[in-house]
Write a protein that holds these residues in place. Structure first.
Motif, PDB file in Angstrom:
ATOM      1  N   GLY A 136       0.845  -1.206   0.000  1.00 53.75           N
ATOM      2  CA  GLY A 136       0.000   0.000   0.000  1.00 53.75           C
ATOM      3  C   GLY A 136       0.871   1.243   0.000  1.00 53.75           C
ATOM      4  N   GLY A 161       1.819   4.643   3.677  1.00 55.56           N
ATOM      5  CA  GLY A 161       2.790   3.783   2.994  1.00 55.56           C
ATOM      6  C   GLY A 161       3.865   4.588   2.292  1.00 55.56           C
ATOM      7  N   ASP A 176       1.585  -2.063  -4.541  1.00 57.78           N
ATOM      8  CA  ASP A 176       0.217  -1.520  -4.491  1.00 57.78           C
ATOM      9  C   ASP A 176      -0.632  -2.193  -5.561  1.00 57.78           C
ATOM     10  OD1 ASP A 176      -2.000   0.150  -3.716  1.00 57.78           O
ATOM     11  OD2 ASP A 176      -0.515   1.556  -2.945  1.00 57.78           O
ATOM     12  N   ILE A 232      -7.631  -8.024   3.795  1.00 55.15           N
ATOM     13  CA  ILE A 232      -6.555  -7.097   3.390  1.00 55.15           C
ATOM     14  C   ILE A 232      -5.680  -6.739   4.590  1.00 55.15           C
ATOM     15  CG2 ILE A 232      -6.071  -4.752   2.551  1.00 55.15           C
ATOM     16  CD1 ILE A 232      -8.440  -5.065   0.632  1.00 55.15           C
ATOM     17  N   THR A 278      -4.626  11.556   6.199  1.00 56.21           N
ATOM     18  CA  THR A 278      -4.423  10.908   4.889  1.00 56.21           C
ATOM     19  C   THR A 278      -5.745  10.892   4.123  1.00 56.21           C
ATOM     20  OG1 THR A 278      -5.052   8.712   5.641  1.00 56.21           O
ATOM     21  CG2 THR A 278      -2.716   9.269   5.824  1.00 56.21           C
TER      22      THR A 278
HETATM   23  P1  NAP Z   1      -4.665   4.818   2.117  1.00 58.87           P
HETATM   24  O1  NAP Z   1      -4.260   6.237   1.855  1.00 58.87           O
HETATM   25  O2  NAP Z   1      -5.999   4.380   1.651  1.00 58.87           O
HETATM   26  O3  NAP Z   1      -3.527   3.869   1.546  1.00 58.87           O
HETATM   27  C1  NAP Z   1      -3.629   2.463   1.619  1.00 58.87           C
HETATM   28  C2  NAP Z   1      -3.046   1.880   0.347  1.00 58.87           C
HETATM   29  O4  NAP Z   1      -3.191   0.442   0.379  1.00 58.87           O
HETATM   30  C3  NAP Z   1      -3.773   2.367  -0.872  1.00 58.87           C
HETATM   31  O5  NAP Z   1      -2.866   2.669  -1.901  1.00 58.87           O
HETATM   32  C4  NAP Z   1      -4.639   1.187  -1.205  1.00 58.87           C
HETATM   33  O6  NAP Z   1      -5.152   1.136  -2.509  1.00 58.87           O
HETATM   34  C5  NAP Z   1      -3.691   0.042  -0.880  1.00 58.87           C
HETATM   35  N1  NAP Z   1      -4.414  -1.224  -0.895  1.00 58.87           N
HETATM   36  C6  NAP Z   1      -5.694  -1.447  -0.485  1.00 58.87           C
HETATM   37  N2  NAP Z   1      -6.032  -2.726  -0.705  1.00 58.87           N
HETATM   38  C7  NAP Z   1      -4.965  -3.333  -1.266  1.00 58.87           C
HETATM   39  C8  NAP Z   1      -4.728  -4.646  -1.738  1.00 58.87           C
HETATM   40  N3  NAP Z   1      -5.660  -5.592  -1.679  1.00 58.87           N
HETATM   41  N4  NAP Z   1      -3.518  -4.938  -2.268  1.00 58.87           N
HETATM   42  C9  NAP Z   1      -2.559  -3.996  -2.335  1.00 58.87           C
HETATM   43  N5  NAP Z   1      -2.742  -2.718  -1.918  1.00 58.87           N
HETATM   44  C10 NAP Z   1      -3.917  -2.382  -1.378  1.00 58.87           C
HETATM   45  O7  NAP Z   1      -4.595   4.488   3.676  1.00 58.87           O
HETATM   46  P2  NAP Z   1      -3.678   5.114   4.838  1.00 58.87           P
HETATM   47  O8  NAP Z   1      -4.483   6.084   5.586  1.00 58.87           O
HETATM   48  O9  NAP Z   1      -2.354   5.486   4.317  1.00 58.87           O
HETATM   49  O10 NAP Z   1      -3.575   3.817   5.785  1.00 58.87           O
HETATM   50  C11 NAP Z   1      -2.473   2.932   5.746  1.00 58.87           C
HETATM   51  C12 NAP Z   1      -2.679   1.874   6.809  1.00 58.87           C
HETATM   52  O11 NAP Z   1      -2.811   2.500   8.085  1.00 58.87           O
HETATM   53  C13 NAP Z   1      -3.946   1.036   6.624  1.00 58.87           C
HETATM   54  O12 NAP Z   1      -3.697  -0.286   7.039  1.00 58.87           O
HETATM   55  C14 NAP Z   1      -4.923   1.706   7.573  1.00 58.87           C
HETATM   56  O13 NAP Z   1      -5.933   0.817   7.972  1.00 58.87           O
HETATM   57  C15 NAP Z   1      -4.018   2.098   8.720  1.00 58.87           C
HETATM   58  N6  NAP Z   1      -4.534   3.200   9.548  1.00 58.87           N
HETATM   59  C16 NAP Z   1      -4.679   4.450   9.049  1.00 58.87           C
HETATM   60  C17 NAP Z   1      -5.148   5.457   9.875  1.00 58.87           C
HETATM   61  C18 NAP Z   1      -5.311   6.871   9.411  1.00 58.87           C
HETATM   62  O14 NAP Z   1      -5.724   7.723  10.212  1.00 58.87           O
HETATM   63  N7  NAP Z   1      -4.989   7.213   8.178  1.00 58.87           N
HETATM   64  C19 NAP Z   1      -5.476   5.172  11.203  1.00 58.87           C
HETATM   65  C20 NAP Z   1      -5.317   3.879  11.672  1.00 58.87           C
HETATM   66  C21 NAP Z   1      -4.825   2.909  10.828  1.00 58.87           C
HETATM   67  P3  NAP Z   1      -6.769   1.461  -2.760  1.00 58.87           P
HETATM   68  O15 NAP Z   1      -7.359   1.950  -1.464  1.00 58.87           O
HETATM   69  O16 NAP Z   1      -6.811   2.475  -3.819  1.00 58.87           O
HETATM   70  O17 NAP Z   1      -7.406   0.162  -3.118  1.00 58.87           O
END
Ligand code: NAP
Length: 447
Positions: free
Chosen positions: A214, A220, A238, A311, A388
């Motif tokens: 990701g 990421g 990704d 996922i 994000t």
């Molecule tokens: P994000 O901006 O949505 O980035 C996540 C990335 O993972 C996206 O590029 C997404 O692609 C990719 N992805 C999703 N499904 C996938 C798959 N099956 N195979 C390969 N890649 C895949 O999210 P983020 O906010 O950076 O979050 C990153 C991590 O931190 C996640 O695990 C999230 O649950 C965790 N997290 C985030 C927050 C927050 O406040 N941002 C808080 C707690 C935890 P698409 O979405 O385009 O499919």
């Protein structure tokens, strides 16, 4: 995402309103921009001299962090470190107050407080267990009091792991831990092999190969940049529709790109083949990919429950097992799972996500014991509200509450999660395993 409220609270009229109405007052947090890890002096103290106190002195010296053990009534301190590991009774806890009360006003903005303790499970008496467990309440409460962008964290050190505290102290005392507060870190839980020899402090990950899933955006992208900054050869992964974004980033960092969906049946074999053929193995794996599909359980589509779980934790488990089975994760390896405070506290409309992210914790803690014999660590990060794309989908009112309901009164930045991962990945963190550290500014959720 800019925090307009934060900017408003810092202009003259905003300051007046915030102060008089008692509104949240988010300070500007210092973040690491190169140069010395700590810009200022650290005051150290101890209930009595212990191996932990000696290790603190040695670690600060090795990291070239200016420190003194003699308090002055006038000097300002960037950090306060207190070794409480010898406290073995309720009466002894008063030494916390005796050390901190006279010097707290001398803590600079974005200052750092670190309390060190002994693992309560290793205590030789009930009274000692009581005292050591009490440190959690002390640090979490002080973390809610200090304000001004400062943080307070507790580090429990297992007997015999004292010499392994360096990388953790460096992280907690530096601006790299800007959004980490009220956390309890355990060092030496698993029977790991000796720490790798620390290399160049500016490039501690030189010679290591890192995978971030990701990786094209959000957390990421920040994670892969931080690992590259620290010297690792990086590989981003990704989904195929994001291939152009991913490649633009990894090309810039001189790294590799893998375009696939991690839930695909052949993803584990494809990833393993990539590392076998291109790098002969892999050292750091960050299972960052994740999605949300929020709905209350009564309205939840079955496919959205299963997909979110797969996922966040199903696919990471399958990929890790394949890499381990093929012997591709090298000694000194690091496995990092991304949980969430929703996996600790639960969240309305997120039964799928909360399940997935709590599962990450269970998996990582169990895995950490299995891989210890191979000199590999497994740890998790539980981010709170991080600015994000993912949080843009949260309705405005809930989003603003999430942003303010923490000790820093603001959301974190992707770099805050990335810095915590770089600390786990550091060769000096070999005795840091089985931990779940929240990067959440001490969010009230899951507190
Ligand atoms: P994000 O901006 O949505 O980035 C996540 C990335 O993972 C996206 O590029 C997404 O692609 C990719 N992805 C999703 N499904 C996938 C798959 N099956 N195979 C390969 N890649 C895949 O999210 P983020 O906010 O950076 O979050 C990153 C991590 O931190 C996640 O695990 C999230 O649950 C965790 N997290 C985030 C927050 C927050 O406040 N941002 C808080 C707690 C935890 P698409 O979405 O385009 O499919």
């Amino acid at each position: 995402m800019t925090d307009r409220y934060q900017d408003l609270a810092h202009n003259p009229i905003g300051k007046f309103v915030v102060k008089n109405l008692g509104l949240p007052n988010p300070p500007y947090l210092e973040r690491y921009e190169g140069g010395p890890l700590v810009k200022g002096t650290v005051l150290t103290g101890a209930a009595t001299q212990t191996p932990v106190a000696k290790a603190v002195t040695a670690a600060l010296k090795a990291a070239r962090i200016g420190a003194t053990g003699v308090p002055s009534g006038t000097k300002k301190y960037k950090g306060l470190v207190f070794d409480a590991s010898s406290i073995d009774s309720s009466e002894g806890l008063v030494s916390l107050q005796e050390f901190f009360t006279p010097v707290l006003r001398q803590l600079e903005a974005c200052g750092r407080v670190v309390v060190l303790g002994a693992l309560p499970d290793e205590a030789v008496s009930e009274a000692a267990a009581l005292a050591q467990r009490a440190l959690e309440g002390f640090t979490r409460s002080l973390a809610k009091e200090v304000g001004n962008g400062s943080s307070v964290n507790l580090v429990y050190v297992a007997k015999g792991a004292e010499s392994s505290i360096g990388s953790t102290l460096e992280f907690l005392l530096s601006p790299k831990s800007a959004y980490v507060s009220g956390q309890v870190i355990r060092i030496g839980l698993t029977d790991l092999k000796d720490a790798d020899k620390a290399g160049d402090p500016a490039k501690p990950l030189a010679g290591k190969v890192a995978l971030v899933t990701g990786a094209s955006r959000g957390l990421g992208a920040a994670e892969i940049r931080a690992l590259h900054r620290d010297g690792a050869t990086v590989v981003g992964l990704d989904i195929p529709p994001l291939e152009a974004d991913l490649k633009a980033l990894t090309d810039e960092l001189g790294g590799g790109a893998i375009s696939l969906d991690i839930t695909a049946a052949d993803a584990p074999e494809e990833i393993a083949a990539y590392f076998k053929n291109n790098h002969g193995g892999v050292d750091i794996i960050v299972h960052n990919a994740g999605i949300t599909r929020d709905k209350r359980l009564r309205n939840m589509k079955p496919e959205n429950f299963a997909l979110v779980v797969d996922i966040s934790v199903g696919a990471p488990q399958r990929i890790t097992d394949e890499l381990l089975d093929q012997g591709l994760i090298r000694e000194g390896g690091r496995i990092v799972g991304i949980s969430s405070i929703a996996g600790i506290a639960g969240n309305n409309g997120q039964t799928n996500y909360g399940t997935a992210k709590a599962g990450v914790i269970g998996w990582i803690q169990s895995l950490s014991k299995r891989v210890a014999k191979d000199g590999i660590t497994a740890n998790a990060i539980a981010p709170g509200f991080i600015e994000t794309e993912m949080v843009k989908t949260i309705p405005l009112g809930i989003r603003e509450a999430g942003r303010r309901m923490n000790s820093m009164s603001q959301g974190g930045l992707p770099i805050d999660v990335a810095e915590a991962i770089a600390w786990y990945a550091n060769p000096g963190s070999s005795a840091v395993s089985g931990n779940v550290v929240r990067v959440c500014g001490q969010s009230l959720l899951g507190a």
